[in-house]
Every structure is written in C-alpha cells, then in structure tokens.
Design a protein around this motif. Structure first.
Motif, mmCIF file in Angstrom:
data_model
loop_
_atom_site.group_PDB
_atom_site.id
_atom_site.type_symbol
_atom_site.label_atom_id
_atom_site.label_comp_id
_atom_site.label_asym_id
_atom_site.label_seq_id
_atom_site.Cartn_x
_atom_site.Cartn_y
_atom_site.Cartn_z
ATOM 1 N N HIS A 249 7.640 15.674 14.078
ATOM 2 C CA HIS A 249 6.418 14.878 14.169
ATOM 3 C C HIS A 249 5.452 15.601 15.091
ATOM 4 C CE1 HIS A 249 8.411 11.391 12.264
ATOM 5 N NE2 HIS A 249 9.486 11.904 12.858
ATOM 6 N N GLU A 286 6.595 8.582 20.257
ATOM 7 C CA GLU A 286 6.149 7.261 20.711
ATOM 8 C C GLU A 286 6.204 7.178 22.240
ATOM 9 O OE1 GLU A 286 8.456 4.034 19.148
ATOM 10 O OE2 GLU A 286 6.651 2.807 18.872
ATOM 11 N N PRO A 296 1.414 4.615 18.458
ATOM 12 C CA PRO A 296 1.285 4.991 17.041
ATOM 13 C C PRO A 296 1.659 3.830 16.128
ATOM 14 C CG PRO A 296 3.255 5.979 17.991
ATOM 15 C CD PRO A 296 2.524 5.314 19.125
ATOM 16 N N SER A 300 -1.915 5.216 11.998
ATOM 17 C CA SER A 300 -2.117 6.551 12.559
ATOM 18 C C SER A 300 -1.315 7.628 11.828
ATOM 19 C CB SER A 300 -1.772 6.553 14.056
ATOM 20 O OG SER A 300 -0.622 5.793 14.315
ATOM 21 N N LYS A 301 -0.417 7.211 10.964
ATOM 22 C CA LYS A 301 0.407 8.195 10.246
ATOM 23 C C LYS A 301 -0.409 8.895 9.170
ATOM 24 C CE LYS A 301 4.751 8.586 7.707
ATOM 25 N NZ LYS A 301 5.971 7.865 7.296
ATOM 26 N N THR A 317 5.235 15.567 9.996
ATOM 27 C CA THR A 317 4.490 14.304 9.917
ATOM 28 C C THR A 317 3.509 14.233 11.080
ATOM 29 O OG1 THR A 317 6.460 13.246 8.996
ATOM 30 C CG2 THR A 317 4.679 11.796 9.754
ATOM 31 N N TRP A 319 0.596 12.466 13.411
ATOM 32 C CA TRP A 319 0.157 11.124 13.831
ATOM 33 C C TRP A 319 -1.154 11.273 14.581
ATOM 34 C CZ3 TRP A 319 3.243 6.830 12.600
ATOM 35 C CH2 TRP A 319 4.520 7.146 12.078
#
Length: 369
Positions: A249, A286, A296, A300-301, A317, A319
């Motif tokens: 992420h 997070e 998040p 926000s993704k 991914t 964010w």
DNA sequence: AAGGCGTGGCC
DNA sequence: TGGCCAAGCCT
C-alpha cells in the motif's frame, strides 16, 4: 556479377574471427551513436554504464540530458547523490547511478581526476566489471581485452555452438575463454575499437534474438547455428521459476499542492530514491495516518496497479488523503514535502511517477471545473 | 554460485 | 496478452 566460378567466401575460424568482425564493422556497423566518435573516457564510461541491461533507444535521451547537467567527470563528482539519481530516475537499476557517482569521486580523489587506462585498473572502480572495463579501455585507449555482454554471448553461443544457460558459472567461464582465445589468436595489429564495436553491432543488427539476419552476416559460412539451423535453440533459454506475487500500500498524503515523500534505504528495490511511503499491510498505513490526523476510507482508495520486476510482481494500492495542516516535526532527511509541479525533478520510481502524474492531472481538472 | 536489482519494447 | 529479454555488476 557473382558466378559459379567465383571463390566461395573464406571460412572463418578462431584465427580470422576478430579480423572478419573488425572489417565488417568498418563497412556495415553503426558509426553514429551519440557515444561514438569520441575517445573521452568520461562519455564512454557513462554510455557503457547506462547501456548495461538497457536498450540503445532507451538510453539516448537519458545520455544527452545527463551530459548536459554533468558535462565533465568533475561536475559529476561534485554533485549530490540526490541530483544524480534525479537524472537517472526511470532508467532502472539504480545501483548503477550510485556507483557511477561514487566512481566519479574515486577517480577525482584516487586517480587525480584522470580515468585509469588499463582494463585491470578500470575494473577496480565501483560498478565496472570485467566486460565494461574492457569496453572502456578499448574505446578510450585502444586497449586489448575481451568484452562479454548479451550481444557477444548470443554471437558466441551460436557461432561456436555453445549450449547451456549462459547465466551458469560453467557456461560463462567457457565463453570468457573463447573471448580471450579469439584475441590471443587474432592479428597483432587488430583494431580494438572496430572489433569491440563490431561484436556489439553484430549482435544488435544481425545476430538478433529473434529472426537473425544470417544472409547479411560476415560469419555465416562458419556459424554452427546457421549450418545446423539452430538459431532458435541458441542461446539456450533461461530455466524459469515462478515469480512471486507481492502486494503493498502506498500513501499519497497531500498538503495543499505538496506530497509527502520518503527516502528509501540505499540497498534493495529503488535504493536511495524518493518514493511514496510504502506499507506491506493496510494496518501499517492506517497507523501512519494517525500521526497526520487523517483516516483512510473507501473514498481514499485508488485503483491498484501491477508492476513487474525481474524477480517478483508487485500489486500497489494507493491511498489518497489530504491533511489540513502539517504537525510540527523534527527536520528529517528521510522524508520531505514535495510540490507536485516539481516531481519531474525528483528521482521517483516509474510506478510512483505514474501514480502522482494521475493525482496531478486529477487536481488540475478539478480546479478548472 | 545463484539471485537481487528496473524499466520498456517486442511479438 | 504476458513472457521474455536488453551494451552486467555485486554479494
């Protein structure tokens, strides 16, 4: 006009191999690449490093930009690593840039600013192995030492019928012996510039991986692969293993038009480059967000993207979150807030560059609306 | 001694 | 399309 009475082309053996390649290069080889027609070791060295595992067409723009910013070896040695990496960003294999920078400083400090001239001396420098050292020595000083890059491996395995994956120690050793033997048996007055360049040109323009142009090759009458129709089988294919799939992420934290960047460790993937903060698990991302006073959410993704390395695949991914104000923090060299309009000047990995380009486009179109 | 190390082009 | 490769070096 060629007739049945004309003499057949002479057989090429280990004694005539080098001269045949040299002669062919002079009439049929490449003579107008940006790093040719110079004996300046700085320019030749730079090109050889950029060309490691990288195609000519990709290198040309980087080469010109780099030389414009760092015209001499002394300029390069004086620069900061961040500046050097910024001019390398997108080219890949970033250890090359770090070593290039270290090498410039080594030449300034230990060689009085003058590039060493023998292959053995050159090969002691960071980022320069046996083959690159030989190429630099040949093109800069006419040195007589063999190269063994991807082009040469393809030419040698086909011409001499060498089977086995060239990445193994045994095959590699055999190919180096051949490369050395050709020079040992070649003429004393061999032109090392045209011979060395000729090997590369042959591999790049005739003895290509797919569809080699054997009819226009100076070695065709004696080539094992041509005589045995084995062009497709040589060089032997690399035994492939499953490449693992990983995921991560990335945090896109915006404050006005600035984005939070983190400097990666010197070793490992994208070593020394600026990057979006990266987390293996969502929980870790997070947690990091707590420090910035944001959380998040599904909102926000962003769309995931797949990036493929030589040895693994990475699903990223991103964010996207916005902070109203930046909490005070100790000054730190390992992260920075970078204006989005300056991203082109920052050394960023290709997928990160792609993500942030999308972010910027999206912001611009929103402002217009 | 084999595997880590980027990215883009090609079919 | 995805698999394979390109002017290799370092550990």
């Amino acid at each position: 006009m060629t007739t049945a009475t004309s003499t057949p082309p002479p057989k090429v053996g280990v004694e005539t191999f080098a001269q045949a390649v040299s002669n062919w290069q002079k009439s049929e080889g490449r003579h107008h690449l940006p790093w040719q027609n110079t004996r300046d070791p700085y320019r030749i060295w730079l090109s050889e490093i950029m060309l490691q595992q990288t195609q000519v067409g990709t290198v040309i723009d980087y080469y010109h930009r780099f030389l414009k910013r760092f015209p001499t070896l002394a300029d390069l040695a004086r620069a900061s690593q961040a500046d050097v990496l910024a001019y390398w960003a997108g080219l890949g294999y970033y250890a090359r840039a770090r070593n290039l920078h270290r090498c410039a400083q080594t030449v300034m400090e230990q060689w009085g600013g003058k590039f060493p001239e023998t292959p053995e001396q050159i090969a002691t420098l960071p980022g320069i192995g046996r083959s690159t050292a030989a190429a630099i020595a040949a093109f800069s000083f006419g040195g007589r030492a063999p190269i063994l890059d991807g082009n040469v491996k393809r030419v040698f395995t086909r011409f001499f019928g060498v089977f086995g994956y060239t990445g193994t120690k045994a095959v590699e050793t055999e190919l180096w012996s051949i490369a050395q033997a050709i020079l040992d048996h070649g003429p004393r007055d061999l032109d090392m510039i045209s011979y060395t360049q000729g090997l590369m040109d042959l591999g790049a323009t005739r003895c290509t991986r797919t569809k080699p142009d054997c009819t226009h090759c100076p070695l065709t009458t004696s080539c094992y692969a041509n005589l045995n129709n084995a062009q497709k089988a040589l060089p032997s294919a690399r035994p492939r293993k499953l490449v693992p799939q990983r995921e991560c992420h990335m945090l896109i934290l915006l404050h006005n038009d600035n984005v939070l960047l983190e400097k990666r460790p010197q070793t490992g993937i994208w070593g020394g480059l600026w990057c979006l903060p990266q987390f293996n698990e969502f929980d870790a991302l997070e947690n990091a967000c707590v420090n910035w006073g944001v959380k998040p959410s599904a909102q926000s993704k962003m769309a995931t993207l797949q990036h493929t390395f030589t040895h693994f695949k990475l699903q990223i991914t991103p964010w996207w979150l916005t902070v109203k104000r930046i909490p005070l923090a100790e000054p730190n060299n390992d992260y920075c807030w970078q204006p989005l309009n300056l991203l082109a000047d920052t050394g960023l990995p290709a997928p990160v560059q792609k993500i942030l380009h999308g972010v910027r486009q999206s912001l611009l179109s929103n402002n217009k609306a």
